[in-house]
Write a protein that holds these residues in place. Structure first.
Motif, mmCIF file in Angstrom:
data_model
loop_
_atom_site.group_PDB
_atom_site.id
_atom_site.type_symbol
_atom_site.label_atom_id
_atom_site.label_comp_id
_atom_site.label_asym_id
_atom_site.label_seq_id
_atom_site.Cartn_x
_atom_site.Cartn_y
_atom_site.Cartn_z
ATOM 1 N N VAL A 1 0.834 -1.203 0.000
ATOM 2 C CA VAL A 1 0.000 0.000 0.000
ATOM 3 C C VAL A 1 0.869 1.254 0.000
ATOM 4 C CG1 VAL A 1 -1.648 1.347 1.359
ATOM 5 C CG2 VAL A 1 -1.986 -1.112 1.067
ATOM 6 N N LEU B 1 1.060 3.886 -3.162
ATOM 7 C CA LEU B 1 0.683 5.290 -2.976
ATOM 8 C C LEU B 1 1.855 6.216 -3.262
ATOM 9 C CD1 LEU B 1 -1.479 5.032 0.273
ATOM 10 C CD2 LEU B 1 -2.294 5.385 -2.054
ATOM 11 N N THR C 1 -6.274 4.967 -1.029
ATOM 12 C CA THR C 1 -5.705 4.196 0.070
ATOM 13 C C THR C 1 -6.602 3.025 0.448
ATOM 14 O OG1 THR C 1 -4.621 6.183 0.931
ATOM 15 C CG2 THR C 1 -4.826 4.304 2.424
ATOM 16 N N TYR D 1 -9.251 3.670 9.234
ATOM 17 C CA TYR D 1 -8.529 4.633 8.399
ATOM 18 C C TYR D 1 -9.444 5.779 7.970
ATOM 19 C CZ TYR D 1 -5.994 6.744 4.559
ATOM 20 O OH TYR D 1 -5.386 7.651 3.733
#
Length: 306
Positions: free
Chosen positions: A89, A93, A230, A295
């Motif tokens: 991840v 990103l 995300t 998140y």
């Protein structure tokens, strides 16, 4: 005035629900019933005899979950899965956002080439991409080893990239990032393109560097899109199966490169313990919902504080 605003909000909310209702019904039909079946199977002793109808179902309640949580291997695999997904991840990103900023600052022709290359990586099937990466990093015939040994790194000749635990996870993570960064690139580029040019010009006139402009101007402006990217990356990378299974030959030597999806496959299909495999699937679903929920909540709090 407040009453009028409240009535307008309620009316808009009802209209939004009506627009979302058809999609909600479709998603419910496609997602709710399979999840329900997954939960039901996880409560039974469900193996190949039960699937074939040769033996009766035996209700176990939460025994599959108790057995799963009591296994040391499960916790080891869970830790590796979280670390592997986090690396993928963060890498996706970082690479996607950096290239999106770059694409917003170059001319049309190099930007087009960048997008074509990225979309080519995105469109490549996961299994084909995995075999291409294995060929590039092959011990005896891989291009990477040939190049590294040719430029002076003689120790890299015949180096095995898929023997060590961390090296193998790193190679698979690089392939996953290669497959997934184009989504972040396209998403973030769309958000950056929507940032008013006057804002960027004002930052440049104030003497802000590219890094400062990106961190203090662009990223706060594209926060909603960054949240979406995300969450999508967390869901995709936490459920990686094909790359790990192909590039580690089913989880590596003695299962040292197992992640939860491959572990569930081994328990359910190789071990014919469908109830236990379903329990792993339920645990994965709950973990994903918890991680993404936390998140999104943290991002909302951060946005409200700002």
């Amino acid at each position: 005035m407040a009453a009028v605003r409240s009535a307008t909000v309620r009316r808009d909310g009802r209209a939004a629900l009506l627009y979302l209702l058809p999609a909600g019904i479709l998603l419910g039909a496609l997602l709710v019933y399979p999840i329900y079946q997954l939960v039901v199977i996880s409560l039974y002793d469900y193996g190949q005899p039960q699937a074939a109808g040769a033996a009766p179902l035996v209700f176990l309640g939460l025994d599959n979950y108790a057995n799963l949580l009591a296994e040391a291997q499960f916790w080891t695999v869970l830790g590796k899965t979280v670390a592997f997904a986090a690396a993928c991840v963060i890498g996706s990103l970082a690479v996607g956002t950096a290239l999106a900023v770059l694409a917003s600052r170059v001319r049309a022709f190099p930007r087009t080439l960048l997008f074509l290359a990225a979309l080519g990586a995105w469109a490549t099937p996961a299994i084909a991409g995995s075999y291409v990466w294995l060929f590039l990093f092959d011990t005896d015939f891989g291009l990477v080893n040939e190049v590294l040994s040719g430029i002076g790194f003689s120790g890299m000749a015949h180096h095995s990239w898929t023997f060590g635990t961390f090296g193998t996870f790193g190679l698979v993570a690089a392939e996953v990032i290669w497959c997934s960064f184009p989504f972040v690139l396209v998403t973030m580029y769309a958000g950056i393109s929507a940032v008013p040019k006057e804002t960027l010009e004002a930052a440049a006139l104030d003497g802000a560097s590219v890094w400062r402009t990106t961190w203090s101007v662009i990223l706060p402006a594209v926060r909603p899109l960054l949240t979406i990217a995300t969450v999508q990356s967390i869901i995709w990378d936490f459920k990686v199966f094909t790359q790990i299974y192909v590039m580690t030959n089913g989880g590596g030597v003695a299962g040292r490169n197992l992640i939860l999806n491959v572990y569930a496959y081994q328990q359910a299909f190789a071990g014919q313990e469908y109830g236990l495999g379903s329990a792993i699937g339920v645990v994965m679903t709950l973990l994903l919902l918890s991680i993404t929920g936390l998140y999104v909540r943290s991002q909302r709090r951060s946005a409200a504080w700002l």
